[in-house]
Design an enzyme around this catalytic site. Structure first.
Site, PDB file in Angstrom:
ATOM      1  N   ALA A 105      25.965  26.792 -13.503  1.00 41.69           N
ATOM      2  CA  ALA A 105      25.151  25.920 -14.354  1.00 41.69           C
ATOM      3  C   ALA A 105      25.966  24.666 -14.685  1.00 41.69           C
ATOM      4  O   ALA A 105      27.200  24.666 -14.588  1.00 41.69           O
ATOM      5  CB  ALA A 105      24.741  26.638 -15.635  1.00 41.69           C
ATOM      6  N   PHE A 106      25.285  23.617 -15.104  1.00 45.21           N
ATOM      7  CA  PHE A 106      25.975  22.345 -15.349  1.00 45.21           C
ATOM      8  C   PHE A 106      26.980  22.453 -16.490  1.00 45.21           C
ATOM      9  O   PHE A 106      27.878  21.631 -16.604  1.00 45.21           O
ATOM     10  CB  PHE A 106      24.962  21.231 -15.659  1.00 45.21           C
ATOM     11  CG  PHE A 106      24.494  21.223 -17.081  1.00 45.21           C
ATOM     12  CD1 PHE A 106      23.459  22.045 -17.503  1.00 45.21           C
ATOM     13  CD2 PHE A 106      25.100  20.408 -18.020  1.00 45.21           C
ATOM     14  CE1 PHE A 106      23.042  22.050 -18.826  1.00 45.21           C
ATOM     15  CE2 PHE A 106      24.684  20.392 -19.342  1.00 45.21           C
ATOM     16  CZ  PHE A 106      23.653  21.228 -19.742  1.00 45.21           C
ATOM     17  N   LYS A 107      26.840  23.480 -17.342  1.00 42.81           N
ATOM     18  CA  LYS A 107      27.753  23.611 -18.473  1.00 42.81           C
ATOM     19  C   LYS A 107      29.193  23.814 -18.016  1.00 42.81           C
ATOM     20  O   LYS A 107      30.120  23.616 -18.796  1.00 42.81           O
ATOM     21  CB  LYS A 107      27.312  24.744 -19.397  1.00 42.81           C
ATOM     22  CG  LYS A 107      26.034  24.398 -20.156  1.00 42.81           C
ATOM     23  CD  LYS A 107      25.728  25.390 -21.265  1.00 42.81           C
ATOM     24  CE  LYS A 107      24.508  24.958 -22.065  1.00 42.81           C
ATOM     25  NZ  LYS A 107      23.232  25.127 -21.296  1.00 42.81           N
ATOM     26  N   ASP A 108      29.387  24.175 -16.742  1.00 42.38           N
ATOM     27  CA  ASP A 108      30.743  24.285 -16.210  1.00 42.38           C
ATOM     28  C   ASP A 108      31.506  22.964 -16.316  1.00 42.38           C
ATOM     29  O   ASP A 108      32.709  22.971 -16.554  1.00 42.38           O
ATOM     30  CB  ASP A 108      30.703  24.713 -14.730  1.00 42.38           C
ATOM     31  CG  ASP A 108      30.360  26.188 -14.573  1.00 42.38           C
ATOM     32  OD1 ASP A 108      30.767  26.995 -15.429  1.00 42.38           O
ATOM     33  OD2 ASP A 108      29.670  26.533 -13.589  1.00 42.38           O
ATOM     34  N   ALA A 111      32.609  22.709 -20.019  1.00 44.40           N
ATOM     35  CA  ALA A 111      33.518  23.786 -20.419  1.00 44.40           C
ATOM     36  C   ALA A 111      34.879  23.634 -19.744  1.00 44.40           C
ATOM     37  O   ALA A 111      35.920  23.810 -20.376  1.00 44.40           O
ATOM     38  CB  ALA A 111      32.908  25.141 -20.080  1.00 44.40           C
TER      39      ALA A 111
END
Ligand SMILES: *Cc1c(COP(=O)(O)O)cnc(C)c1O
Length: 431
Positions: A105-108, A111
């Site tokens: 997911a783009f949250k990588d 994070a």
């Protein structure tokens, strides 16, 4: 780089303080005092640069001297170590795939950059930094993967037993090393309350250096502006004005796009795409902001009733509704519309979207009924993350990427615990 609070424009804090604190004391959000324009030449010549080179230049433009160049390059090399490819559906529709990182997911992006940055800020300290995270399942995976094996940092993740999906649980509990999962026999709210209590407990904060991996940390937002430049590089030369359609929940992704535009990226408009949780499309339509409890939908990572980054969006537009409306258009869609659009994209373009990206696709199609543009939809997660729903909707099996398939066979390691503060504190201090 200096930052102020959206509640106090006279406050000045350093990048270090903003990242380590996460939130200002006055409950506002940190914003850069300056978002300088990049040289026009850099933007015209983007094709000359790799994604990492672009990321470095954009980061440097915001951070200024907060991190020395060689160290910032190193942070980017470690954090932005997967691509953001653009896929063409037709002459005026493109998909920006943001799911090629470890948690799909783009949250990588956010994070990993935050983890590397915190590790750098913590260098030279002899005491380890402990990151406490309460998760309902969704962000925990990206945070765990982002901090995995980061020197000087250990991560303790609290999640509610039986209330996260089996896949999400595997993402939290199979990494090991510096990542520990605490399986709480309670709710997400219990997990959050325990984390809060630890931060307020001087007995704990005297002995441990604590920090959080809050989703509104500025170090998560900054890297999300990188891939808008990377998309522009791949989509140019443009036959018509460029529009980004952004599937949104807390509106971090869209806010990062507004940062990119402020830095000079020629974006005509942004489309704020939401599911039934339509607080921001409603605001854009009426000028009234009514946060409310979220409702559950198919695109559940966007089930947000009080979007946290709205404060930052308002700040960028000096709280002026008319100005925001010139740059941002909002549309919301039901689950039924989402299912149909997923089938349509599959049939017409032979492309499998996930439920979140589908909402972005729907919003772009609606926008294009009134406007000629070159549209880029941000595909925020890999469809295999939501395979159960996607396979029912499309009526067939989809391809599961290797790294997701192997997760199912990995062994879960978690510490089971009753959600009472005494046990949690005792464990925290003992480990
Ligand atoms: C978090 C998330 C979103 C929403 O992003 P915001 O920055 O909170 O608007 C959209 N899609 C997926 C898959 C997500 O995980």
């Amino acid at each position: 780089m200096q930052l102020y609070s959206t509640n106090n424009h006279n406050l000045r804090v350093s990048f270090r303080e903003a990242v380590m604190k996460g939130l200002p004391d006055d409950n506002g959000l940190f914003m850069p005092v300056e978002i300088p324009a990049l040289p026009g030449r850099f933007i015209r010549e983007l094709k000359k640069y790799s994604f990492q080179e672009i990321s470095f230049t954009v980061a440097k433009n915001l951070l200024q001297d907060a991190i020395p160049d060689p160290d910032l390059k190193n942070i980017i090399r470690n954090a932005i170590d997967f691509p953001a490819p653009l896929v063409r559906l037709d002459d005026d529709t493109y998909i920006l795939e943001l799911f090629h990182g470890p948690s799909l997911a783009f949250k990588d992006f956010g994070a990993r950059f935050m983890a590397q940055t915190m590790s750098w800020l913590n260098r030279g300290e002899d005491q380890e930094l402990t990151i406490l995270v309460a998760t309902s399942g969704d962000t925990g995976g990206a945070v765990a993967a982002g901090f995995h094996r980061t020197p000087g940092i250990r991560v303790v993740i609290l999640y509610p037993s039986g209330k996260v999906s089996p896949l999400q649980e595997k993402q939290l509990t199979t990494l090991g090393h510096n990542i520990t999962a605490l399986e709480m026999e309670g709710t997400f709210d219990d997990c959050q309350a325990l984390v809060k209590a630890a931060f307020l407990d001087a007995n704990v904060t005297d002995k441990l250096r604590l920090s959080s991996a809050n989703s509104i940390n500025i170090a998560r937002l900054i890297p999300q502006s990188f891939y808008y430049f990377e998309a522009y590089k791949q989509v140019t030369p443009l036959p018509s004005p460029l529009v980004f359609s952004v599937p949104s929940g807390n509106f971090g992704n869209l806010t990062a796009g507004l940062f990119a535009r402020k830095m000079g990226l020629p974006v005509h408009q942004f489309v704020a795409a939401t599911n039934a949780n339509d607080v921001i499309p409603e605001y854009l339509e009426t000028g009234k902001y009514h946060p409310r409890p979220s409702v559950r939908t198919l695109s559940n990572a966007m089930d947000v009733g009080a979007p946290s980054n709205f404060t930052r969006m308002l700040d960028l537009y000096c709280s002026t509704w008319n100005m925001m409306r010139e740059d941002v258009v909002g549309f919301s869609f039901s689950d039924e519309e989402t299912r149909e659009a997923m089938q349509e994209a599959d049939k017409r373009h032979n492309y499998v979207l996930d439920p979140h990206g589908t909402v972005g696709y729907l919003a772009l199609r609606k926008y294009q009924k009134q406007n000629v543009c070159t549209g880029v939809v941000l595909e925020t997660a890999h469809p295999a993350k939501f395979a159960e729903d996607v396979e029912i909707i499309l009526g067939r099996k989809i391809v599961i990427p290797e790294r997701l398939a192997t997760l199912a066979n990995k062994e879960k390691t978690a510490v089971r615990m009753k959600p009472d503060y005494a046990s949690f504190k005792e464990w925290l201090l003992r480990h």
